[in-house]
Design a protein around this motif. Structure first.
Motif, PDB file in Angstrom:
ATOM      1  N   ASN A   1       0.815  -1.208   0.000  1.00 49.79           N
ATOM      2  CA  ASN A   1       0.000   0.000   0.000  1.00 49.79           C
ATOM      3  C   ASN A   1       0.850   1.259   0.000  1.00 49.79           C
ATOM      4  O   ASN A   1       0.422   2.310  -0.490  1.00 49.79           O
ATOM      5  CB  ASN A   1      -0.947  -0.008   1.199  1.00 49.79           C
ATOM      6  CG  ASN A   1      -2.114  -0.956   1.003  1.00 49.79           C
ATOM      7  OD1 ASN A   1      -2.472  -1.284  -0.136  1.00 49.79           O
ATOM      8  ND2 ASN A   1      -2.705  -1.421   2.086  1.00 49.79           N
ATOM      9  N   GLY A   2       2.070   1.173   0.549  1.00 52.77           N
ATOM     10  CA  GLY A   2       2.980   2.309   0.452  1.00 52.77           C
ATOM     11  C   GLY A   2       3.345   2.608  -0.992  1.00 52.77           C
ATOM     12  O   GLY A   2       3.432   3.766  -1.403  1.00 52.77           O
ATOM     13  N   ALA A   3       3.566   1.541  -1.774  1.00 57.09           N
ATOM     14  CA  ALA A   3       3.844   1.723  -3.201  1.00 57.09           C
ATOM     15  C   ALA A   3       2.655   2.363  -3.905  1.00 57.09           C
ATOM     16  O   ALA A   3       2.816   3.296  -4.717  1.00 57.09           O
ATOM     17  CB  ALA A   3       4.177   0.381  -3.850  1.00 57.09           C
ATOM     18  N   LEU A   4       1.458   1.896  -3.595  1.00 56.35           N
ATOM     19  CA  LEU A   4       0.262   2.468  -4.213  1.00 56.35           C
ATOM     20  C   LEU A   4       0.064   3.925  -3.790  1.00 56.35           C
ATOM     21  O   LEU A   4      -0.339   4.768  -4.593  1.00 56.35           O
ATOM     22  CB  LEU A   4      -0.967   1.632  -3.850  1.00 56.35           C
ATOM     23  CG  LEU A   4      -0.978   0.190  -4.373  1.00 56.35           C
ATOM     24  CD1 LEU A   4      -2.207  -0.549  -3.879  1.00 56.35           C
ATOM     25  CD2 LEU A   4      -0.905   0.162  -5.890  1.00 56.35           C
ATOM     26  N   GLY A   5       0.360   4.222  -2.519  1.00 56.40           N
ATOM     27  CA  GLY A   5       0.264   5.595  -2.056  1.00 56.40           C
ATOM     28  C   GLY A   5       1.236   6.502  -2.794  1.00 56.40           C
ATOM     29  O   GLY A   5       0.907   7.634  -3.159  1.00 56.40           O
TER      30      GLY A   5
ATOM     31  N   ALA B   1     -11.883  -2.016   4.342  1.00 57.08           N
ATOM     32  CA  ALA B   1     -11.454  -3.407   4.181  1.00 57.08           C
ATOM     33  C   ALA B   1     -10.121  -3.546   3.461  1.00 57.08           C
ATOM     34  O   ALA B   1      -9.387  -4.515   3.681  1.00 57.08           O
ATOM     35  CB  ALA B   1     -12.533  -4.202   3.441  1.00 57.08           C
ATOM     36  N   VAL B   2      -9.781  -2.604   2.574  1.00 62.32           N
ATOM     37  CA  VAL B   2      -8.533  -2.730   1.807  1.00 62.32           C
ATOM     38  C   VAL B   2      -7.624  -1.510   1.962  1.00 62.32           C
ATOM     39  O   VAL B   2      -6.647  -1.358   1.233  1.00 62.32           O
ATOM     40  CB  VAL B   2      -8.831  -2.973   0.308  1.00 62.32           C
ATOM     41  CG1 VAL B   2      -9.614  -4.255   0.113  1.00 62.32           C
ATOM     42  CG2 VAL B   2      -9.565  -1.796  -0.309  1.00 62.32           C
ATOM     43  N   ASP B   3      -7.935  -0.629   2.917  1.00 58.06           N
ATOM     44  CA  ASP B   3      -7.157   0.594   3.130  1.00 58.06           C
ATOM     45  C   ASP B   3      -7.134   1.490   1.888  1.00 58.06           C
ATOM     46  O   ASP B   3      -6.119   2.146   1.592  1.00 58.06           O
ATOM     47  CB  ASP B   3      -5.724   0.259   3.567  1.00 58.06           C
ATOM     48  CG  ASP B   3      -5.521   0.503   5.069  1.00 58.06           C
ATOM     49  OD1 ASP B   3      -6.487   0.911   5.735  1.00 58.06           O
ATOM     50  OD2 ASP B   3      -4.396   0.284   5.567  1.00 58.06           O
ATOM     51  N   ALA B   4      -8.245   1.557   1.191  1.00 57.87           N
ATOM     52  CA  ALA B   4      -8.309   2.389  -0.017  1.00 57.87           C
ATOM     53  C   ALA B   4      -8.361   3.876   0.313  1.00 57.87           C
ATOM     54  O   ALA B   4      -7.824   4.695  -0.428  1.00 57.87           O
ATOM     55  CB  ALA B   4      -9.531   1.997  -0.852  1.00 57.87           C
ATOM     56  N   VAL B   5      -8.999   4.231   1.427  1.00 55.44           N
ATOM     57  CA  VAL B   5      -9.114   5.648   1.786  1.00 55.44           C
ATOM     58  C   VAL B   5      -7.743   6.261   2.104  1.00 55.44           C
ATOM     59  O   VAL B   5      -7.408   7.330   1.583  1.00 55.44           O
ATOM     60  CB  VAL B   5     -10.108   5.844   2.953  1.00 55.44           C
ATOM     61  CG1 VAL B   5     -10.087   7.295   3.443  1.00 55.44           C
ATOM     62  CG2 VAL B   5     -11.516   5.465   2.517  1.00 55.44           C
ATOM     63  N   PRO B   6      -6.917   5.620   2.946  1.00 55.44           N
ATOM     64  CA  PRO B   6      -5.576   6.174   3.152  1.00 55.44           C
ATOM     65  C   PRO B   6      -4.761   6.287   1.864  1.00 55.44           C
ATOM     66  O   PRO B   6      -4.062   7.273   1.644  1.00 55.44           O
ATOM     67  CB  PRO B   6      -4.934   5.183   4.132  1.00 55.44           C
ATOM     68  CG  PRO B   6      -6.075   4.565   4.853  1.00 55.44           C
ATOM     69  CD  PRO B   6      -7.169   4.472   3.834  1.00 55.44           C
ATOM     70  N   VAL B   7      -4.856   5.275   1.010  1.00 53.41           N
ATOM     71  CA  VAL B   7      -4.074   5.266  -0.225  1.00 53.41           C
ATOM     72  C   VAL B   7      -4.570   6.330  -1.195  1.00 53.41           C
ATOM     73  O   VAL B   7      -3.781   7.142  -1.716  1.00 53.41           O
ATOM     74  CB  VAL B   7      -4.118   3.877  -0.891  1.00 53.41           C
ATOM     75  CG1 VAL B   7      -3.575   3.935  -2.320  1.00 53.41           C
ATOM     76  CG2 VAL B   7      -3.320   2.869  -0.080  1.00 53.41           C
ATOM     77  N   HIS B   8      -5.852   6.356  -1.463  1.00 54.76           N
ATOM     78  CA  HIS B   8      -6.372   7.200  -2.541  1.00 54.76           C
ATOM     79  C   HIS B   8      -6.774   8.603  -2.083  1.00 54.76           C
ATOM     80  O   HIS B   8      -6.459   9.589  -2.760  1.00 54.76           O
ATOM     81  CB  HIS B   8      -7.548   6.504  -3.225  1.00 54.76           C
ATOM     82  CG  HIS B   8      -7.172   5.219  -3.880  1.00 54.76           C
ATOM     83  ND1 HIS B   8      -6.599   5.159  -5.127  1.00 54.76           N
ATOM     84  CD2 HIS B   8      -7.263   3.932  -3.441  1.00 54.76           C
ATOM     85  CE1 HIS B   8      -6.363   3.899  -5.449  1.00 54.76           C
ATOM     86  NE2 HIS B   8      -6.746   3.138  -4.446  1.00 54.76           N
TER      87      HIS B   8
END
Length: 437
Positions: free
Chosen positions: A265-269, A312-319
């Motif tokens: 998720n760090g990479a996606l962020g 569920a997938v930490d999409a809010v922090p990432v996106h």
């Protein structure tokens, strides 16, 4: 991109909900295509309106055809589908199919296109392509940190708050707060990693692809720069997130653990954060942007848990959070020379002594949050009040695959015990006959 999201989401949820999340990812592409083709594209890129497209040529592509026009629609559709997919991961494992279909079409046909019109349509009030851009430069969002990721992330945040957490995440069966939030283990780390790599690869279509052409003067240089900055930000974000989480663990628990989820998720962020500015920042700045994106992701993820908001997938922090940082970073690190080369605008980030870009980025952040949250909050409250949003608690415990999709994704049944015993007897008899012979 849709394949990457599907693999990442499927790996992140529990085995009993794999069919459900995979179907939603598939329908994102299908519903997004139809919703954007019918009215979304016209709302986003129609002419004659400052808030929303006013011309009729792009509705159902009725008077907008030919090779260049069709490529234009196809490329923009992929961004719309991505915005909808972000939400599906956040509300996974407890959202009804009816609700999913309603918000997916509503988002791609109306909410998202209004943001696109404001920032990417040449007539939009924030658009850098406007003939008289705001502060002489407009809002810089090259490939969608704000337009795509913040819009999808803000929608996901509102949905998660209205929908509530999964059963057993923060509260026990009696409704009492758990001493420690329960972490549902991902059912397939292999699928998560596969999805992350596919998304990373797909980002090279989004970021360098947003140059929109490569044969003109300087366009190849811009696309190449986008590929480099995208790579550096993703790599730095991954490493930073993993080691920041490791350091926190060492300070609180006394030993080091390396969490692959934080690395992914760090990479996606990092990818989300560089999306706005990949064409206007130097490679060294991309490293700093990815580094801070990794930190933003880690602490935003922990903030949601603290607030008992279940993603569920930490999409809010990432996106959402990393998308917001990407816009702020544009206002800090935007290069004067690269801005002139990519946008033919004069200005830059505060690092270069200018403040016009940062001011526009902050205004864009406020607009995206205000518009998206202002429309989607009553929308989700309404469908929740109508009983269309959340599945029954028993169905949630059983799993959405069995309760909604005709059975589990995986055949977990074992052979009949009598057949196993018979096989063993036959093998034993065969071995005995060989010894006698």
């Amino acid at each position: 991109m849709q394949c990457g999201f599907a693999m990442l989401c499927a790996g992140s949820v529990r085995q009993k909900n794999v069919k459900n999340i995979m179907l939603k990812n598939l329908l994102d592409a299908c519903g997004g295509a139809l919703g954007f083709w019918s009215i979304g594209f016209a709302n986003a890129y129609g002419t004659g309106g400052k808030f929303i497209g006013g011309s009729t040529d792009k509705f159902f592509l009725n008077d907008y055809g030919g090779g260049a026009a069709h490529i234009d629609f196809f490329f923009q559709f992929t961004f719309a589908a991505t915005a909808a997919t972000i939400v599906a991961g956040t509300v996974a494992e407890r959202c009804k199919m009816q609700a999913y279909l309603l918000y997916s079409v509503f988002l791609t046909a109306f909410v998202y296109p209004v943001v696109v019109h404001a920032i990417w349509n040449g007539e939009g009030f924030l658009a850098a392509a406007n003939e008289n851009p705001l502060s002489g430069v407009g809002m810089i969002d090259f490939a969608g940190s704000g337009v795509v990721h913040m819009t999808g992330g803000c929608t996901a945040l509102v949905a998660a708050i209205v929908l509530g957490p999964r059963v057993g995440r923060f509260y026990d069966a009696d409704g009492k707060v758990l001493a420690e939030p329960f972490t549902f283990p991902a059912h397939s780390v292999a699928l998560q990693v596969l999805g992350t790599f596919i998304l990373w690869f797909g980002w090279y279509g989004f970021n360098p692809g947003s140059t929109l052409a490569i044969s003109g003067a300087g366009q190849g240089d811009t696309a190449a720069l986008c590929a480099v900055t995208t790579t550096l930000s993703a790599a730095t974000g991954s490493i930073t997130a993993m080691f920041i989480d490791t350091l926190i663990g060492m300070c609180t628990e006394g030993h080091a653990e390396y969490d692959i989820t934080m690395a992914m998720n760090g990479a996606l962020g990092g990818l989300v954060a560089i999306t706005a500015n990949c064409a206007v920042v130097e490679p060294w700045a991309a490293v700093l942007i990815g580094l801070i994106a990794g930190i933003v992701y880690v602490f935003a993820s922990k903030l949601l848990v603290k607030l008992k908001i279940d993603d569920a997938v930490d999409a809010v922090p990432v996106h959402f959070f990393c998308g917001m940082w990407g816009l702020v970073a544009t206002g800090i690190f935007c290069s004067e020379d690269l801005l002139l080369a990519s946008y033919d605008r004069v200005g830059g980030g505060i690092f270069y002594g200018h403040g016009n870009v940062l001011g526009n980025e902050l205004l864009g952040i406020m607009f995206i949050i205000g518009w998206t949250a202002g429309i989607m909050t009553p929308f989700f409250i309404l469908i929740n009040w109508l009983g269309l949003f959340r599945v029954d608690a028993t169905e949630e415990r059983v799993g959405l695959d069995i309760s909604h999709h005709k059975g589990a994704a995986y055949d977990m049944s074992r052979p009949d015990d009598a057949d196993i015993d018979e096989m063993k007897e036959k093998r034993s008899a065969t071995a005995h006959n060989r010894e006698v012979a």
